[in-house]
Motif scaffolding. Structure first.
Motif: not given
Length: 357
Positions: A33-37
């Motif tokens: 899992e990951g996040n990107w802004t």
């Protein structure tokens, strides 16, 4: 690969596919899992959000063949890990075997762990559209994950609607497009009427307080249960599950009494996002090999409208798989059961040429 869309040919293909499918789902690796802004993301409305967070999951190594899979309304990328979906696709020997493929599962704007109204802006969150979701996910794939070309984009329900838009807005990005449980036409008819009733039910609830409620309005759950029973589940399956009034009441009471963790503003925005969906004008721009997967018992996209038969000849390389309805299918939810179409998907992946590197 454009084929005749006669009902006999379509149903025969579906029946043959069903007859050859294994019954057991396979295991697959745990997702990362990951996040990107995205900074200063501009929505189609012109509103700019200083920070738009996109959450995503991936299965398989980044060196694998990249595919993008898109979830339905009110869901998230996690929903596609379900045994009846990912359990039929991502394991050893399955059509999207994670030892060969790099599977990308984003949470759309307003869904899952991506930015949404309940994060704090409430009704001040920008209104978003299907095209906004597609643009954000395209940037996630290309700018953050570094994927220049996708073998396939496949989406269910809202994800199918996104696939129709993605395939014509970024036609060179993919070899294959598989929109499921969706139609390439403007949001209208019963489909939109019932969606608007969810929106209006929440907005006219005094407890909603223009989105500034302190306690979740009960209307969000009532409207969602109503919509779910009216547009999902399959008439034959529901009749089999509830052949008497007592059993029908028990089923309804169970749904109304179940926990409802969703936020009313999130729900309102999620359904409203489809208001201006209309891919019909750009179908000729689609260059990917396209397989539209729908079911004969889909309450939101009924085949008797004839929309698909009119639309697919406008696409150079397109065909349809229509899954027959029965008391074992689930109406709009039928296409979520990958066992019903994964053999057709495997054939499409095998037969569609890959571009020269």
């Amino acid at each position: 690969m454009t084929s005749s869309l006669t009902p006999a040919r379509i149903l025969l293909g579906a029946v043959l596919a069903l007859a050859t499918l294994p019954l057991l789902a396979a295991d697959f690796p745990a997702p990362a899992e990951g996040n990107w802004t995205l900074r200063d993301f501009r929505f189609r409305s012109g509103v700019v959000l200083p920070e738009l967070k996109l959450h995503y999951r991936t299965i398989g190594a980044p060196t694998g063949i990249p595919v993008l899979l898109l979830h339905g309304t009110t869901q998230s990328g996690a929903s596609l890990l379900a045994p009846q979906f990912g359990g039929e696709l991502f394991g050893p020997g399955q059509p999207l075997d994670a030892s060969r493929y790099y599977v990308i599962l984003p949470d759309a704007i307003g869904h899952g762990k991506s930015s949404k109204p309940s994060d704090g802006l409430r009704a001040g969150f920008p209104r978003y559209s299907t095209e906004d979701m597609v643009d954000a996910q395209h940037r996630l794939v290309t700018e953050h994950l570094g994927v220049a070309h996708l073998r396939m984009v496949l989406g269910y329900s809202m994800g199918g609607m996104e696939t129709w838009i993605y395939a014509q807005k970024y036609p060179a990005m993919m070899d294959i497009a598989v929109p499921m449980a969706s139609l390439p036409t403007a949001m209208a008819g019963r489909n939109w009427m019932l969606r608007r009733l969810i929106i209006d039910t929440i907005r006219t609830d005094p407890a909603w307080m223009n989105g500034n409620y302190t306690t979740q309005p009960r209307s969000a759950q009532l409207a969602s249960v109503f919509f779910g029973l009216a547009t999902n589940g399959g008439s034959q399956a529901l009749q089999k599950a509830a052949p008497t009034r007592a059993k029908a009441d028990a089923l309804l009471d169970a749904r109304l009494g179940a926990p409802f963790p969703a936020d009313a503003n999130d729900v309102l925005y999620q359904w409203e996002s489809s208001a201006d969906y209309d891919p019909s004008a750009g179908l000729e721009r689609i260059t990917a090999s396209l397989l539209a997967i729908n079911s004969a018992d889909d309450e939101r996209n009924p085949p008797e409208l004839g929309i698909m038969e009119s639309a697919l000849p406008r696409i150079k390389n397109a065909r349809m798989l229509l899954i027959p309805g029965s008391d074992l299918t689930a109406g709009h939810g039928t296409a979520f059961q990958a066992r019903l179409w994964k053999t057709s998907l495997a054939t499409l992946l095998e037969q569609t040429p890959q571009p020269m590197k």
